[in-house]
Design a protein around this motif. Sequence first.
Motif, PDB file in Angstrom:
ATOM      1  N   LEU A 121      28.415  47.890  37.807  1.00 24.14           N
ATOM      2  CA  LEU A 121      27.805  49.118  38.947  1.00 24.14           C
ATOM      3  C   LEU A 121      26.262  48.025  39.618  1.00 24.14           C
ATOM      4  O   LEU A 121      26.338  47.921  40.254  1.00 24.14           O
ATOM      5  N   HIS A 122      25.512  47.909  38.336  1.00 20.85           N
ATOM      6  CA  HIS A 122      24.174  47.834  38.576  1.00 20.85           C
ATOM      7  C   HIS A 122      24.476  46.220  39.404  1.00 20.85           C
ATOM      8  O   HIS A 122      23.670  46.101  40.686  1.00 20.85           O
ATOM      9  N   GLU A 123      24.472  45.036  39.111  1.00 23.40           N
ATOM     10  CA  GLU A 123      24.922  43.916  38.908  1.00 23.40           C
ATOM     11  C   GLU A 123      26.023  43.933  40.745  1.00 23.40           C
ATOM     12  O   GLU A 123      25.294  43.437  40.923  1.00 23.40           O
ATOM     13  N   VAL A 124      26.864  44.565  40.494  1.00 24.52           N
ATOM     14  CA  VAL A 124      27.798  44.399  41.886  1.00 24.52           C
ATOM     15  C   VAL A 124      27.591  44.788  42.814  1.00 24.52           C
ATOM     16  O   VAL A 124      28.598  44.977  44.006  1.00 24.52           O
ATOM     17  N   GLY A 125      27.449  46.205  42.612  1.00 25.38           N
ATOM     18  CA  GLY A 125      27.735  47.630  43.557  1.00 25.38           C
ATOM     19  C   GLY A 125      27.071  47.952  44.685  1.00 25.38           C
ATOM     20  O   GLY A 125      27.483  48.617  45.023  1.00 25.38           O
ATOM     21  N   GLY A 126      26.126  46.677  44.834  1.00 23.20           N
ATOM     22  CA  GLY A 126      25.613  47.063  46.761  1.00 23.20           C
ATOM     23  C   GLY A 126      26.516  45.976  47.161  1.00 23.20           C
ATOM     24  O   GLY A 126      26.075  45.598  48.616  1.00 23.20           O
ATOM     25  N   SER A 127      27.573  44.921  46.948  1.00 24.99           N
ATOM     26  CA  SER A 127      28.482  43.919  47.715  1.00 24.99           C
ATOM     27  C   SER A 127      30.019  45.549  48.013  1.00 24.99           C
ATOM     28  O   SER A 127      30.026  46.253  47.562  1.00 24.99           O
ATOM     29  N   LEU A 128      29.867  45.434  49.245  1.00 26.67           N
ATOM     30  CA  LEU A 128      30.751  45.838  49.630  1.00 26.67           C
ATOM     31  C   LEU A 128      32.198  46.049  48.883  1.00 26.67           C
ATOM     32  O   LEU A 128      33.014  46.985  48.587  1.00 26.67           O
ATOM     33  N   PRO A 129      32.576  44.359  48.441  1.00 22.94           N
ATOM     34  CA  PRO A 129      33.623  43.902  48.254  1.00 22.94           C
ATOM     35  C   PRO A 129      33.964  45.088  46.798  1.00 22.94           C
ATOM     36  O   PRO A 129      35.504  45.448  46.196  1.00 22.94           O
ATOM     37  N   ALA A 130      32.690  45.136  45.821  1.00 19.59           N
ATOM     38  CA  ALA A 130      32.497  45.637  44.825  1.00 19.59           C
ATOM     39  C   ALA A 130      32.974  47.292  44.570  1.00 19.59           C
ATOM     40  O   ALA A 130      33.128  47.483  43.857  1.00 19.59           O
TER      41      ALA A 130
END
Length: 222
Positions: A121-130
């Motif tokens: 979540l920390h790694e990808v949570g900032g991208s809208l699709p993720a």
Amino acid sequence: MTALSHDLGTARRPVALSHRLREGTRPEHEQAETSGFVEHLMSGQLDVAAYADLAAQQWAVYRALEDASAAIRSDAQGATLVFDELTRTPEIEKDLTFLVGANWAERITVHPATERYVARLHEVGGSLPAYAAHAYTRYLGDLSGGQIVKRMLERHYGLSQDGLAFYTFTEIPKSKPFKDVYRGRLDALELSPDELDATVAEAQHAFRLNSAMFADLGAVHC
Ligand code: HEM
């Protein structure tokens, strides 16, 4: 439009993201739903301590998910997926206070699979699709199967409102219309074909992270 669809007068419509998510995660959903820990918990074979351990894992996950919600809100499209009435972290904290005690933060253990889920979540949570994939997987699940889990926890472990705040959406009296609005928001996102594919793939990954979390819990409690 293909020649055939042109001839038939029907444009080929892209499949809605909400539909792709539901269909694309069906096997992963079944796997999560039938994991040993979930089945044992749902059939009353475990104890309140096992449920408290699940709540502790969910606390770590929702803290990371809801940090991502706060960040994605600054994006115009991301903001359409963030609903205050879904926020669960404070509700889980109430449950842990009841289930574990006021010093719950010193007493809980976050298991390795949960750590991996939080790291993702920390790694990808900032991208809208993720973000869309992870928020869909948890919140629509909480509003669906989560309500069945709540009834089983009441039935088998003598819990009522105290300890079950996580499953109680006080500002969402009827989950069906809310879920319809949420699916509409997913479907309105302007995502490229690659981003749509990435959203479904990340939701499958999110389900697998949940299954791994249940496996850790099963190793301790089953
Ligand atoms: C006790 C275990 C579970 C049960 C009994 C259960 C049951 C259900 C049911 C009956 C639905 C359909 C509700 C509807 O049509 O509106 C549903 C939907 C859903 N569940 Fe579960 N579920 C369980 C576990 C999980 C888990 C562990 C996750 C993921 C973390 C999850 C995520 C979802 C999602 C995302 C949906 C929405 C599907 C969609 O309409 O797109 N569920 N669940």
